[in-house]
Design an enzyme around this catalytic site. Sequence first.
Site, PDB file in Angstrom:
ATOM      1  N   THR A  83      33.618  62.179  56.375  1.00 23.83           N
ATOM      2  CA  THR A  83      34.238  63.136  58.061  1.00 23.83           C
ATOM      3  C   THR A  83      33.533  63.439  59.165  1.00 23.83           C
ATOM      4  OG1 THR A  83      32.837  65.368  57.445  1.00 23.83           O
ATOM      5  CG2 THR A  83      34.462  64.870  56.238  1.00 23.83           C
TER       6      THR A  83
ATOM      7  N   THR B 161      32.023  64.605  61.769  1.00 24.95           N
ATOM      8  CA  THR B 161      31.268  64.703  63.204  1.00 24.95           C
ATOM      9  C   THR B 161      29.894  64.283  62.552  1.00 24.95           C
ATOM     10  OG1 THR B 161      32.393  66.646  64.021  1.00 24.95           O
ATOM     11  CG2 THR B 161      29.963  67.126  63.928  1.00 24.95           C
ATOM     12  N   CYS B 162      30.019  64.461  60.541  1.00 20.82           N
ATOM     13  CA  CYS B 162      28.961  64.375  60.073  1.00 20.82           C
ATOM     14  C   CYS B 162      28.798  62.739  60.117  1.00 20.82           C
ATOM     15  CB  CYS B 162      29.648  64.731  58.288  1.00 20.82           C
ATOM     16  SG  CYS B 162      30.245  66.211  57.744  1.00 20.82           S
ATOM     17  N   SER B 163      29.908  61.722  60.108  1.00 23.19           N
ATOM     18  CA  SER B 163      30.061  60.185  59.847  1.00 23.19           C
ATOM     19  C   SER B 163      29.496  59.916  61.135  1.00 23.19           C
ATOM     20  CB  SER B 163      31.030  59.429  59.480  1.00 23.19           C
ATOM     21  OG  SER B 163      31.441  59.089  58.425  1.00 23.19           O
TER      22      SER B 163
END
Length: 247
Positions: A48, A50-52
């Site tokens: 996803t 922001t996570c990546s």
Amino acid sequence: MKLTNKEGQAVPQVVFRTRENNQWRDVSSKELFSGRTVVVFALPGAFTPTCSSSHLPRYNELAPTFRENGVDDILCISVNDAFVMEAWAKELAVENVRLIPDGNAEFTAGMGMLVDKSDLGFGRRSWRYSMLVRDGIIEKMFIEPDKPGDPFEVSDADTMLRYLNPEAREPEFIALFTREGCPHCARAKQMLKDRGLAFEEIRTGMGSGVSSRSIRAVSGRSTVPQVFIGGRHIGGADDLARYLSAQ
């Protein structure tokens, strides 16, 4: 939505079904946390945005500094299956963070961080948070505020590092443009290795997608190697030798 701060409590005791080197391996909470100082950050989902782009990469970047400040391991926990987490680690070239799949959401539920993201088609996922765990006991939690969307304000790597040591200095990242068969490039890499300095190599030439025009655009030169440290252009191998000798 009620989010639970569990500072002073033990982490949930579960068994994670993980994949390592294309093999299944069961890992228990005891194995991960007992007798160790561990930083954990949890997020809604692998791959996803922001996570990546931010959450996982920054912890990976700062991992050496965390270890200099007494942290034994950094864990990224998400309600995803082991195959997804393994593929995500490869996609982002993560070397310094251990990705833990909480496929059945047992750990996340035990932390009081399981939330419903059915409106996004995600089903039940983890709320975003981070924590410092010493010998299985949660010392500090940074829980994102309960607001719509996917807030990312306090569970980041820099906030955790400031908690551990407000005076900690983050590493200066090193990148160098190289070309296959270039002896000066080999010399520059060896100098960095001899100093124990980690670096990222950007290979140029046929099939790499990086041309001499790209090198000239960022460095003002078209020769290799071109070395950058902490955002500063150092130059070629001779320039790097002078820079290192002055340190």
